[in-house]
Design a protein around this motif. Structure first.
Motif, PDB file in Angstrom:
ATOM      1  N   GLU A 242      36.304  35.252  35.566  1.00 44.03           N
ATOM      2  CA  GLU A 242      35.586  36.433  36.060  1.00 44.03           C
ATOM      3  C   GLU A 242      34.429  36.042  36.987  1.00 44.03           C
ATOM      4  O   GLU A 242      34.184  36.694  38.008  1.00 44.03           O
ATOM      5  CB  GLU A 242      35.047  37.244  34.879  1.00 44.03           C
ATOM      6  N   LEU A 243      33.720  34.957  36.623  1.00 45.68           N
ATOM      7  CA  LEU A 243      32.591  34.536  37.452  1.00 45.68           C
ATOM      8  C   LEU A 243      33.072  33.975  38.790  1.00 45.68           C
ATOM      9  O   LEU A 243      32.467  34.246  39.834  1.00 45.68           O
ATOM     10  CB  LEU A 243      31.740  33.501  36.710  1.00 45.68           C
ATOM     11  N   GLU A 244      34.169  33.208  38.771  1.00 49.32           N
ATOM     12  CA  GLU A 244      34.749  32.718  40.031  1.00 49.32           C
ATOM     13  C   GLU A 244      35.119  33.906  40.927  1.00 49.32           C
ATOM     14  O   GLU A 244      34.829  33.906  42.130  1.00 49.32           O
ATOM     15  CB  GLU A 244      35.994  31.867  39.766  1.00 49.32           C
ATOM     16  N   GLU A 245      35.758  34.904  40.347  1.00 41.23           N
ATOM     17  CA  GLU A 245      36.147  36.091  41.124  1.00 41.23           C
ATOM     18  C   GLU A 245      34.920  36.816  41.673  1.00 41.23           C
ATOM     19  O   GLU A 245      34.942  37.345  42.783  1.00 41.23           O
ATOM     20  CB  GLU A 245      36.965  37.043  40.246  1.00 41.23           C
ATOM     21  N   ARG A 246      33.846  36.803  40.886  1.00 43.01           N
ATOM     22  CA  ARG A 246      32.632  37.522  41.272  1.00 43.01           C
ATOM     23  C   ARG A 246      31.884  36.825  42.418  1.00 43.01           C
ATOM     24  O   ARG A 246      31.469  37.454  43.386  1.00 43.01           O
ATOM     25  CB  ARG A 246      31.731  37.620  40.033  1.00 43.01           C
ATOM     26  N   ILE A 247      31.712  35.497  42.295  1.00 44.76           N
ATOM     27  CA  ILE A 247      30.765  34.807  43.185  1.00 44.76           C
ATOM     28  C   ILE A 247      31.378  34.244  44.464  1.00 44.76           C
ATOM     29  O   ILE A 247      30.660  34.000  45.437  1.00 44.76           O
ATOM     30  CB  ILE A 247      29.996  33.698  42.431  1.00 44.76           C
ATOM     31  N   LEU A 248      32.666  33.983  44.470  1.00 47.08           N
ATOM     32  CA  LEU A 248      33.276  33.403  45.666  1.00 47.08           C
ATOM     33  C   LEU A 248      33.187  34.387  46.835  1.00 47.08           C
ATOM     34  O   LEU A 248      33.538  35.553  46.699  1.00 47.08           O
ATOM     35  CB  LEU A 248      34.732  33.021  45.401  1.00 47.08           C
TER      36      LEU A 248
ATOM     37  N   ILE B  79      41.455  36.739  44.341  1.00 50.20           N
ATOM     38  CA  ILE B  79      40.207  36.391  45.019  1.00 50.20           C
ATOM     39  C   ILE B  79      40.374  36.465  46.531  1.00 50.20           C
ATOM     40  O   ILE B  79      39.491  36.954  47.249  1.00 50.20           O
ATOM     41  CB  ILE B  79      39.733  34.983  44.589  1.00 50.20           C
ATOM     42  N   LEU B  80      41.511  35.998  47.040  1.00 49.05           N
ATOM     43  CA  LEU B  80      41.766  36.051  48.484  1.00 49.05           C
ATOM     44  C   LEU B  80      41.812  37.495  48.979  1.00 49.05           C
ATOM     45  O   LEU B  80      41.235  37.831  50.024  1.00 49.05           O
ATOM     46  CB  LEU B  80      43.081  35.333  48.815  1.00 49.05           C
TER      47      LEU B  80
ATOM     48  N   LEU C 299      37.661  28.502  53.309  1.00 55.53           N
ATOM     49  CA  LEU C 299      37.762  29.958  53.448  1.00 55.53           C
ATOM     50  C   LEU C 299      36.731  30.662  52.570  1.00 55.53           C
ATOM     51  O   LEU C 299      36.211  31.716  52.931  1.00 55.53           O
ATOM     52  CB  LEU C 299      39.166  30.434  53.074  1.00 55.53           C
ATOM     53  N   LEU C 300      36.470  30.066  51.409  1.00 50.60           N
ATOM     54  CA  LEU C 300      35.554  30.685  50.446  1.00 50.60           C
ATOM     55  C   LEU C 300      34.458  29.705  50.044  1.00 50.60           C
ATOM     56  O   LEU C 300      34.689  28.489  50.014  1.00 50.60           O
ATOM     57  CB  LEU C 300      36.325  31.128  49.199  1.00 50.60           C
TER      58      LEU C 300
END
Length: 657
Positions: free
Chosen positions: A124-130, A166-167, A57-58
């Motif tokens: 924060e980076l996971e939330e930003r880049i996914l 994130i979803l 999905l991501l």
């Protein structure tokens, strides 16, 4: 290992069945790959559709998931974080060996104290880049649209609330339940998470269809529990599998975050499925032009902020896609313009050919001839007396002998261009002129005649002449070591889908009539430009203002690998595109010369009549030797001051620096 195992060994991975016999590896693609299924039809057959998250999905815009840690290390200049973060996860899994899954908190319990503060930064980076996998998002939305119950099942150490956030950010909503290994301490890898899902939903396993990217966890293990499953390959695997240049760049740049991001983003091109011909050029621009143009414009953005620039003038025709990309990432307060400032107008106005005659005498003939022909019909005397010149010096002498007439005509050209410039209402302070590779900075010189050279800073990819130092100039690439083998490619990526410009009349460009070569380039370039722009848009959406560390070194290496690695598939498209290299727009060569042009081969004869050896010298310096004129034995390549020798054109047997 037994003697039998040493002689004969069998194994499987998610793509291949592999036999090793006497150390020789024989592999075949698994049969399931060739089985075509219509995933939309399969969805109709099931009540519940289950999706994996990561790479399904991501998508992360890196080659490897752990490159996110390398990115953090570079962003925060915290040496050793990448290695320590990977090691901490291994330690945590070893410590909690009785548990199927670990949590992010448990990982950071094992990390060095100086890195503990990066837990929140990692989140924060996971939330930003996914970002969305757009093909699988279509499948997700389709399942919802026909009333299917959606569940999401993932093995992941991140907290459940982070995954939910994130979803939602990526518009994955209206799912029934989220089953996360770090929340339930059960995994798909063991199969126990599937058992939990079946029991929790209280349904027959056959009513569920699971979609995921891991062959063992998502495909095999789901089937073991009676759940129908569909394997979707990671886009980065698809990209690397189908792009030998990407594999080469990656192999030569281990742990280079810029290369990881370049290729991770380029992999998004595998999701572009449009008309075949248009799709080729779109993806060609996306994969190769995208990183190059973005890197240059990202450097420009930092420079204009530093230099307090208010307005940026992108010079036609090379500034076409540059402006489009810059407008995506620029500060809001900065104004941009696409401006026509062809070098020929500079010479029509100034009649100054001194630098060209000194440094570029061959092209000077074309320039002077064009000026003489242009003015010929604008004066009665010139119409009768203008000779057919055969050299630059002859033409220059004729201009000097009739300088009063030419100056009078030049003033009219000056006034004509002044009216064009004034329509932009440019503030005459802190102006930038942006071009690509320049020898004489003629466009900057032209614009400076009207706006004052003290007010203008010229920004270039690369500059070739030091005598321009009395102008304010800066270049993206300062080191000669990293030069393009085929600069034509870079011009192709940036030159607008317009015919060559003869002049500006009534504040509008006056175009040459495009020949067949220009028409072909003009037909495909809009798709190339769209690919370049899409790359920048994805960068902006994924990373925002974060630094990607893509510099001219990585870009030059990437474009040079393209130039040195032809494929028959690419040749089919590239062979029809020619590049104009003359000011008279009458000299065209293949876009990638070394793919199509070679110098005459030399033959060496044994006993004066047996063709024993043939030598081929390719444009760019590559040399090949053939035994008996047809058996390739040695290839010599020179790249960045290194000479590499290849046996049978394949095996690198010697490198001399």
């Amino acid at each position: 290992m037994s003697v039998i195992d040493k002689i004969f060994n069998y194994s499987e991975d998610y793509k291949y069945k592999v036999w090793k016999i006497f150390g020789i590896r024989i592999s075949i693609v698994k049969k399931y790959q060739s089985k075509k299924i219509n995933i939309y039809e399969e969805i109709k057959k099931h009540e519940i559709i289950s999706f994996d998250i990561f790479d399904t999905l991501l998508i992360r815009p890196y080659v490897k998931p752990t490159d996110l840690f390398l990115h953090i290390e570079k962003l925060y200049k915290i040496k050793g974080f990448h290695k320590n973060r990977i090691e901490a996860e291994k330690l945590a899994r070893g410590k909690y060996i009785d548990c199927e899954e670990i949590t992010l908190n448990q990982i950071y319990e094992e990390i060095d104290d100086k890195y503990k503060r990066f837990k929140e930064i990692e989140i924060e980076l996971e939330e930003r880049i996914l970002t969305i996998h757009k093909e699988n998002k279509k499948i997700y939305d389709y399942a919802l649209s026909i009333g299917k119950k959606i569940i999401i099942v993932s093995d992941m150490y991140l907290p459940k609330n982070v995954i939910e956030k994130i979803l939602i950010k990526n518009n994955y909503t209206n799912y029934y339940k989220l089953y996360l290994s770090s929340d339930l301490m059960l995994t798909k890898a063991s199969g126990n998470l599937y058992k939990y899902v079946i029991d929790d939903l209280n349904v027959a396993p056959s009513s569920i269809m699971h979609i995921g990217d891991h062959f063992t966890s998502d495909f095999n293990n789901a089937k073991l529990y009676g759940i129908d499953s569909v394997f979707v390959e990671k886009i980065i695997d698809t990209f690397l599998e189908n792009n030998i240049r990407a594999k080469k760049l990656l192999n030569e740049n281990k742990n280079n975050i810029a290369v990881s991001i370049m290729l991770g983003l380029s992999a998004f091109s595998s999701l572009n499925k449009n008309d075949k011909n248009n799709n080729y050029w779109h993806n060609f621009g996306f994969i190769y032009g995208g990183p190059a143009v973005f890197a240059y414009m990202n450097w420009l953005k930092k420079q204009i902020i530093k230099d307090n620039i208010n307005e940026v003038l992108f010079v036609a025709r090379d500034g076409y896609s540059l402006k489009k990309v810059f407008d995506i990432i620029k500060p809001e307060s900065v104004k941009t313009h696409y401006i026509y400032a062809p070098r020929i107008i500079y010479y029509l106005i100034t009649l100054d050919f001194s630098m060209r005659l000194k440094y570029y005498p061959i092209e000077s003939f074309e320039v002077i001839k064009t000026v003489i022909e242009y003015f010929k019909d604008k004066d009665e005397y010139l119409q009768k007396q203008t000779p057919k010149i055969t050299s630059a010096i002859e033409g220059y002498k004729f201009i000097l002998s009739n300088i009063a007439i030419y100056k009078k005509l030049a003033k009219l050209e000056y006034q004509n261009y002044k009216e064009y410039i004034e329509k932009f209402n440019i503030d005459k302070n802190n102006i930038a002129v942006v071009d690509t590779c320049s020898f004489f900075i003629s466009s900057q010189r032209l614009i400076s005649l009207f706006l004052g050279k003290e007010n203008i800073v010229g920004y270039y990819w690369y500059l070739l002449l030091k005598e321009n130092q009395n102008y304010k100039i800066k270049s993206f690439q300062k080191i000669k070591k990293h030069l393009f083998i085929e600069w034509n490619l870079m011009e192709f990526f940036m030159t607008s889908p317009e015919a060559p410009i003869k002049n500006v009349v009534d504040s509008k460009p006056l175009y040459s009539i495009p020949n067949e070569h220009e028409k072909k380039r003009m037909d495909v370039y809009p798709y190339v430009s769209d690919g370049i722009v899409e790359f920048a848009e994805i960068v902006k959406n994924c990373f925002g203002e974060l630094e990607l560390f893509i510099n001219y070194k990585e870009v030059t290496e990437w474009i040079n690998i393209l130039a040195c690695t032809p494929t028959e598939y690419d040749k089919k498209y590239i062979k029809n595109i020619k590049h104009n290299w003359s000011i008279g727009n009458n000299k065209y060569i293949p876009l990638i010369q070394r793919w199509f042009i070679k110098e005459s081969g030399k033959k060496y004869y044994l006993f004066s009549f047996i063709p024993f050896l043939r030598k081929e010298e390719f444009v760019g310096g590559e040399i090949k030797y053939y035994l008996f004129s047809f058996i390739p034995i040695i290839k010599i390549k020179t790249v960045e001051n290194m000479r590499k020798y290849y046996l049978f054109n394949i095996f690198n047997i010697l490198t001399i620096k």
